[in-house]
Write a protein that holds these residues in place. Structure first.
Motif, PDB file in Angstrom:
ATOM      1  N   ILE A 162       0.874  -1.186   0.000  1.00 31.11           N
ATOM      2  CA  ILE A 162       0.000   0.000   0.000  1.00 31.11           C
ATOM      3  C   ILE A 162       0.902   1.224   0.000  1.00 31.11           C
ATOM      4  O   ILE A 162       1.420   1.630   1.042  1.00 31.11           O
ATOM      5  N   LYS A 163       1.108   1.800  -1.158  1.00 36.80           N
ATOM      6  CA  LYS A 163       2.073   2.879  -1.326  1.00 36.80           C
ATOM      7  C   LYS A 163       1.792   4.047  -0.400  1.00 36.80           C
ATOM      8  O   LYS A 163       2.721   4.663   0.152  1.00 36.80           O
ATOM      9  N   GLU A 164       0.520   4.373  -0.228  1.00 36.45           N
ATOM     10  CA  GLU A 164       0.151   5.557   0.556  1.00 36.45           C
ATOM     11  C   GLU A 164       0.448   5.386   2.047  1.00 36.45           C
ATOM     12  O   GLU A 164       0.457   6.377   2.782  1.00 36.45           O
ATOM     13  N   ARG A 165       0.688   4.152   2.506  1.00 37.15           N
ATOM     14  CA  ARG A 165       0.946   3.927   3.924  1.00 37.15           C
ATOM     15  C   ARG A 165       2.429   3.725   4.225  1.00 37.15           C
ATOM     16  O   ARG A 165       2.807   3.533   5.377  1.00 37.15           O
ATOM     17  N   VAL A 166       3.270   3.727   3.187  1.00 35.29           N
ATOM     18  CA  VAL A 166       4.696   3.469   3.386  1.00 35.29           C
ATOM     19  C   VAL A 166       5.321   4.486   4.330  1.00 35.29           C
ATOM     20  O   VAL A 166       6.054   4.132   5.254  1.00 35.29           O
ATOM     21  N   ASP A 167       5.060   5.767   4.102  1.00 32.32           N
ATOM     22  CA  ASP A 167       5.674   6.803   4.940  1.00 32.32           C
ATOM     23  C   ASP A 167       5.245   6.677   6.398  1.00 32.32           C
ATOM     24  O   ASP A 167       6.041   6.933   7.316  1.00 32.32           O
ATOM     25  N   ASP A 168       3.997   6.287   6.628  1.00 28.69           N
ATOM     26  CA  ASP A 168       3.517   6.133   8.002  1.00 28.69           C
ATOM     27  C   ASP A 168       4.243   4.983   8.703  1.00 28.69           C
ATOM     28  O   ASP A 168       4.665   5.116   9.855  1.00 28.69           O
ATOM     29  N   VAL A 169       4.386   3.847   8.007  1.00 25.87           N
ATOM     30  CA  VAL A 169       5.094   2.702   8.592  1.00 25.87           C
ATOM     31  C   VAL A 169       6.562   3.059   8.809  1.00 25.87           C
ATOM     32  O   VAL A 169       7.150   2.739   9.848  1.00 25.87           O
ATOM     33  N   TYR A 170       7.142   3.744   7.813  1.00 29.70           N
ATOM     34  CA  TYR A 170       8.560   4.149   7.920  1.00 29.70           C
ATOM     35  C   TYR A 170       8.778   5.022   9.155  1.00 29.70           C
ATOM     36  O   TYR A 170       9.720   4.800   9.925  1.00 29.70           O
ATOM     37  N   ARG A 171       7.933   6.017   9.340  1.00 25.22           N
ATOM     38  CA  ARG A 171       8.094   6.911  10.493  1.00 25.22           C
ATOM     39  C   ARG A 171       7.970   6.138  11.807  1.00 25.22           C
ATOM     40  O   ARG A 171       8.738   6.377  12.749  1.00 25.22           O
ATOM     41  N   ASN A 172       7.012   5.228  11.878  1.00 21.42           N
ATOM     42  CA  ASN A 172       6.838   4.434  13.102  1.00 21.42           C
ATOM     43  C   ASN A 172       8.088   3.611  13.410  1.00 21.42           C
ATOM     44  O   ASN A 172       8.598   3.615  14.535  1.00 21.42           O
ATOM     45  N   LEU A 173       8.568   2.887  12.386  1.00 22.70           N
ATOM     46  CA  LEU A 173       9.730   2.030  12.580  1.00 22.70           C
ATOM     47  C   LEU A 173      10.984   2.837  12.897  1.00 22.70           C
ATOM     48  O   LEU A 173      11.763   2.486  13.785  1.00 22.70           O
ATOM     49  N   HIS A 174      11.194   3.908  12.148  1.00 25.77           N
ATOM     50  CA  HIS A 174      12.379   4.743  12.337  1.00 25.77           C
ATOM     51  C   HIS A 174      12.451   5.252  13.768  1.00 25.77           C
ATOM     52  O   HIS A 174      13.493   5.166  14.435  1.00 25.77           O
ATOM     53  N   SER A 175      11.343   5.771  14.256  1.00 28.53           N
ATOM     54  CA  SER A 175      11.305   6.325  15.606  1.00 28.53           C
ATOM     55  C   SER A 175      11.570   5.247  16.657  1.00 28.53           C
ATOM     56  O   SER A 175      12.382   5.439  17.570  1.00 28.53           O
ATOM     57  N   GLU A 176      10.921   4.095  16.516  1.00 28.56           N
ATOM     58  CA  GLU A 176      11.082   3.022  17.493  1.00 28.56           C
ATOM     59  C   GLU A 176      12.496   2.448  17.476  1.00 28.56           C
ATOM     60  O   GLU A 176      13.078   2.157  18.533  1.00 28.56           O
ATOM     61  N   LEU A 177      13.062   2.279  16.283  1.00 22.62           N
ATOM     62  CA  LEU A 177      14.421   1.728  16.181  1.00 22.62           C
ATOM     63  C   LEU A 177      15.452   2.678  16.776  1.00 22.62           C
ATOM     64  O   LEU A 177      16.373   2.261  17.488  1.00 22.62           O
ATOM     65  N   ARG A 178      15.320   3.975  16.460  1.00 24.20           N
ATOM     66  CA  ARG A 178      16.244   4.970  17.017  1.00 24.20           C
ATOM     67  C   ARG A 178      16.204   4.948  18.547  1.00 24.20           C
ATOM     68  O   ARG A 178      17.238   4.927  19.216  1.00 24.20           O
ATOM     69  N   ASP A 179      14.993   4.971  19.097  1.00 26.10           N
ATOM     70  CA  ASP A 179      14.851   4.982  20.557  1.00 26.10           C
ATOM     71  C   ASP A 179      15.417   3.712  21.172  1.00 26.10           C
ATOM     72  O   ASP A 179      16.126   3.753  22.194  1.00 26.10           O
ATOM     73  N   THR A 180      15.113   2.573  20.549  1.00 27.13           N
ATOM     74  CA  THR A 180      15.583   1.291  21.080  1.00 27.13           C
ATOM     75  C   THR A 180      17.101   1.209  21.067  1.00 27.13           C
ATOM     76  O   THR A 180      17.733   0.787  22.045  1.00 27.13           O
ATOM     77  N   ASN A 181      17.713   1.621  19.959  1.00 22.73           N
ATOM     78  CA  ASN A 181      19.176   1.586  19.861  1.00 22.73           C
ATOM     79  C   ASN A 181      19.825   2.477  20.912  1.00 22.73           C
ATOM     80  O   ASN A 181      20.808   2.093  21.565  1.00 22.73           O
ATOM     81  N   TYR A 182      19.277   3.671  21.086  1.00 22.85           N
ATOM     82  CA  TYR A 182      19.823   4.606  22.068  1.00 22.85           C
ATOM     83  C   TYR A 182      19.718   4.039  23.490  1.00 22.85           C
ATOM     84  O   TYR A 182      20.685   4.050  24.262  1.00 22.85           O
ATOM     85  N   LEU A 183      18.536   3.532  23.829  1.00 21.85           N
ATOM     86  CA  LEU A 183      18.320   3.015  25.174  1.00 21.85           C
ATOM     87  C   LEU A 183      19.158   1.763  25.428  1.00 21.85           C
ATOM     88  O   LEU A 183      19.634   1.536  26.553  1.00 21.85           O
ATOM     89  N   ASN A 184      19.349   0.942  24.403  1.00 18.94           N
ATOM     90  CA  ASN A 184      20.183  -0.259  24.561  1.00 18.94           C
ATOM     91  C   ASN A 184      21.627   0.112  24.872  1.00 18.94           C
ATOM     92  O   ASN A 184      22.267  -0.465  25.756  1.00 18.94           O
ATOM     93  N   VAL A 185      22.148   1.085  24.115  1.00 21.11           N
ATOM     94  CA  VAL A 185      23.527   1.524  24.344  1.00 21.11           C
ATOM     95  C   VAL A 185      23.662   2.101  25.749  1.00 21.11           C
ATOM     96  O   VAL A 185      24.617   1.807  26.474  1.00 21.11           O
ATOM     97  N   LYS A 186      22.698   2.903  26.134  1.00 24.97           N
ATOM     98  CA  LYS A 186      22.723   3.535  27.455  1.00 24.97           C
ATOM     99  C   LYS A 186      22.700   2.493  28.579  1.00 24.97           C
ATOM    100  O   LYS A 186      23.356   2.655  29.612  1.00 24.97           O
ATOM    101  N   ALA A 187      21.950   1.413  28.359  1.00 24.72           N
ATOM    102  CA  ALA A 187      21.819   0.378  29.379  1.00 24.72           C
ATOM    103  C   ALA A 187      22.828  -0.750  29.200  1.00 24.72           C
ATOM    104  O   ALA A 187      22.757  -1.760  29.905  1.00 24.72           O
TER     105      ALA A 187
END
Length: 406
Positions: free
Chosen positions: A200-225
């Motif tokens: 679904i082309k119109e939903r790609v950006d929404d999924v991308y934003r969700n994943l990008h945000s969650e991955l960034r936060d997870t990576n940061y918190l993992n390194v911190k911990a």
């Protein structure tokens, strides 16, 4: 104030984009995981993938901001420092193994870079060795000459360390080296991979934003911990599966969209009706603009949903009908007593003040409504906007005699 030469020389931009390039390579490969596989960021290498068959892929990522005369990233040259530093690091990793042969049989080494895939004698000789076109002795002779004619002492040391491996190990190693050159615009590549998954082309950006945000936060918190940044296929589905729900949910994406105010907003039908019943005065320009903004935000979201195929014409009719029914049911209850007075012989004009007071009360009641269509609950702003839009389109009204007055 412009940056000084010292500040420019110590700028972290090159390092920063290198880390970003590494992250996006991790992001892209994460989307290709299969059952029994896992991927890591800055654990075994810049990025690594453990495959279900017990083999592994070690990836070094190298990004350059330097460009050539044509505006493209510079070439990966025969004596490229990134290239030889990478090979030197891998040589050390191999030498640390208790069973180097077994390690090499299970490992593929990949250099991923945005540098250009232009003729490089070293890369060509690696390929020739892999294809059996030259022997290991020929390859070592080539490396000997390369080192001999290299002025940079650091690069010369890297070449010598690589060449100094035992012939059998060097042969195994060289045959497991892969190059991913001119590998750039990873964000577009990630979005293309997401499209292949969700269709679904119109939903790609929404999924991308969700994943990008969650991955960034997870990576940061993992390194911190001090937690390893390693994700298995199963863990990815468990932790990040919700990021894809926007692609399959019937919940409509609500966005803050740009709009253009009309030249004379006070002339809009719904504003004239509100002025007529005394909800506001013509001097309250800010209120007129606020109401108009709410209507346009709702209208633009409707158009966006329809344009993307998320909202059919039949959906629009159904939504309008449901909202109209809410207002019309309250309208009937609000004016029931006044209607009885008129039917009893009282003049409509004599009841005008009472009608307007009741109309404002009706409008206030509707402004407390939170509208919903299927799984999508509208904000208060958009709920107001739908009542205003239906008023503008003459589907509903507020004065008891609005159909005759407008």
């Amino acid at each position: 104030m412009p940056a000084s030469k010292t500040q420019q020389a110590t700028s972290a931009s090159d390092t920063s984009i290198g880390f970003d390039y590494q992250f996006y390579q991790f992001f892209l490969l994460l989307l290709d995981l299969r059952h029994g596989e896992e991927i890591g960021l800055e654990e075994k290498d810049d990025v690594h993938v453990d495959l279900a068959d017990g083999t592994q892929l070690l990836i070094q990522t190298k990004h350059t901001v330097q460009i050539n005369a044509t505006g493209q990233a510079i070439n990966l040259t025969e004596r490229d420092k990134d290239l030889w530093k990478t090979l030197s690091n891998w040589t050390k990793v191999i030498s640390d193994q208790s069973d180097a042969k077994a390690f090499l049989k299970l490992t593929t080494f990949q250099l991923s870079t945005n540098k250009q895939a232009v003729t490089n004698p070293f890369v060509l000789n690696i390929i020739r060795l892999q294809n059996g076109d030259i022997k290991i002795k020929d390859f070592k002779d080539y490396l000997k000459e390369l080192a001999k004619n290299t002025e940079d002492a650091t690069i010369k040391d890297y070449i010598d360390r690589f060449r100094g491996m035992a012939s059998e190990l060097l042969t195994l190693f060289a045959k497991k080296i892969a190059f991913q050159l001119n590998h750039d615009d990873l964000i577009s590549a990630i979005k293309m991979r997401l499209l292949e998954k969700i269709h679904i082309k119109e939903r790609v950006d929404d999924v991308y934003r969700n994943l990008h945000s969650e991955l960034r936060d997870t990576n940061y918190l993992n390194v911190k911990a001090d937690i390893k940044n390693v994700i298995s296929f199963e863990r990815f589905n468990q932790k990040f599966g919700k990021c894809f729900q926007v692609a399959i949910s019937t919940k409509l994406p609500i966005r803050d969209l740009p709009y253009i105010l009309p030249d004379h907003p006070e002339q809009q039908l719904f504003i004239r009706q509100f002025l007529d019943i005394g909800d506001m005065s013509a001097t309250e320009k800010d209120v007129i603009i606020a109401y108009t903004t709410q209507m346009l935000q709702l209208l633009n979201n409707l158009k966006e949903w329809e344009s993307n195929g998320d909202f059919l014409e039949s959906d629009r009719k159904k939504f309008n009908k449901e909202t109209s029914l809410i207002q019309q049911t309250a309208f009937k209850a609000t004016f029931r007593r006044i209607k009885a007075k008129i039917e009893g012989g009282q003049n409509l004009d004599d009841l005008d003040d009472e009608i307007k007071t009741s109309a404002v009360s009706l409008l206030d009641e509707m402004r407390r409504q939170i509208l919903q269509f299927d799984e999508t609950q509208l904000s208060l702003e958009l709920s107001h906007g739908h009542f205003y839009l239906l008023t503008e389109e003459s589907e509903i009204g507020w004065h008891m005699d609005w159909k005759n007055r407008y």
